[in-house]
Design an enzyme around this catalytic site. Structure first.
Site, PDB file in Angstrom:
ATOM      1  N   ARG A  21       0.843  -1.200   0.000  1.00 19.70           N
ATOM      2  CA  ARG A  21       0.000   0.000   0.000  1.00 19.70           C
ATOM      3  C   ARG A  21       0.874   1.244   0.000  1.00 19.70           C
ATOM      4  NH1 ARG A  21      -2.993  -0.095   5.748  1.00 19.70           N
ATOM      5  NH2 ARG A  21      -3.549  -2.166   4.987  1.00 19.70           N
ATOM      6  N   TYR A 161      11.684   7.335  15.711  1.00 17.69           N
ATOM      7  CA  TYR A 161      11.642   7.286  14.250  1.00 17.69           C
ATOM      8  C   TYR A 161      12.819   8.056  13.659  1.00 17.69           C
ATOM      9  CZ  TYR A 161       9.761   7.858   9.501  1.00 17.69           C
ATOM     10  OH  TYR A 161       9.582   7.861   8.138  1.00 17.69           O
ATOM     11  N   LYS A 165      15.919   6.437  11.396  1.00 16.83           N
ATOM     12  CA  LYS A 165      16.211   6.890  10.033  1.00 16.83           C
ATOM     13  C   LYS A 165      17.602   7.522   9.946  1.00 16.83           C
ATOM     14  CE  LYS A 165      12.381   5.614   8.043  1.00 16.83           C
ATOM     15  NZ  LYS A 165      12.389   4.545   7.019  1.00 16.83           N
TER      16      LYS A 165
END
Length: 257
Positions: A21, A161, A165
């Site tokens: 998706r 997060y 990253k």
């Protein structure tokens, strides 16, 4: 050789994680439209199979399977099975990732592990499994890690997060150096906020919505805009580019206000 053929993906096999998706689907369809056969890995087999059918409708071969990035054994089984069916993997797009929007002081260990296991650990072991197959088959491969603008500048409410990253950005540089002797390039793409169901959910938080409104170009990115950067790095036009992460951020990291 110059020209549009150098920017296409004809004859390549591209593997995309989190391909069921959103951005993953957009990347898979963009690569298929550019001439690549597609390997789709996702937690949800039914959704991945639907995207595979969309790729086949574009005239491409497609292999879809369950890929659980928190399970290294699953990764190490998935990649050889895909190679056996498709012949090889020329390009890996490490796209799968999750986030949780909340204050750092409120994070639980389980939440920390959930983000780190997919965004960094899973990306690492997927890259190594695919690189192993590239080296064994003497493939001049390309590995592309989907990072984030907040892996460069950080952001409130996204501590874990951002950290995952940022780690992925450093991994990109390190693997680029390690695998250059094997003719494998390793690069990244760091999107700004990109239109998706996950973004719409996150924007229910007023503080997060304010961050989105700070994008200088005045809007979130569309998935196809991120896919375009990935198409370049996957193509032969980028064979001399390695160890870099391209920011597709609407000016967020360079014109912050």
């Amino acid at each position: 050789m110059l020209g549009s053929a150098r920017f296409g993906l004809n004859g390549k096999v591209v593997m995309v994680t989190g391909a069921n998706r959103g951005l993953g689907r957009a990347i898979a369809l963009a690569c298929a439209a550019s001439g690549a056969d597609i390997v789709l890995g996702a937690r949800k087999q039914t959704e991945a199979a639907m995207v595979a059918e969309e790729c086949r409708a574009l005239g491409r071969r497609a292999h879809a399977g369950v890929l659980e990035l928190t399970d290294v054994a699953c990764i190490n089984n998935f990649v050889p099975e895909a190679v056996a069916e498709m012949g090889r993997i020329d390009v890996l797009v490490n796209n799968a990732g999750i986030t949780i929007v909340k204050r750092a002081v409120d994070f639980t260990e389980d939440e920390f592990d959930a983000i780190s296991d997919i965004n960094f650990k899973g990306a690492f072991f997927t890259a190594t499994a695919v690189a192993r197959s590239m080296i064994d088959k003497s493939v001049k491969g390309a590995i592309i890690n989907v990072s984030s603008q907040v892996g460069h500048v950080g952001a409130p409410l996204r501590a874990v997060y951002s950290g995952s990253k940022g780690a992925l950005n450093q991994l990109t540089k390190t693997l680029a150096g390690e695998w250059a002797p094997h003719n494998i390039t390793v690069n990244g793409v760091s999107p700004t906020f990109t239109r998706s169901t996950m973004l719409e959910q996150a924007m229910q938080n007023p503080d997060f919505r304010k961050m989105v409104e700070r994008v200088p170009l005045g809007r979130p990115a569309e998935p196809d805009e991120i896919a375009s950067a990935i198409l370049y790095l996957a193509s032969d036009a980028a064979r001399m580019v390695t160890g870099h992460t391209i920011l597709v951020d609407g000016g967020y990291t360079s014109v912050r206000n």
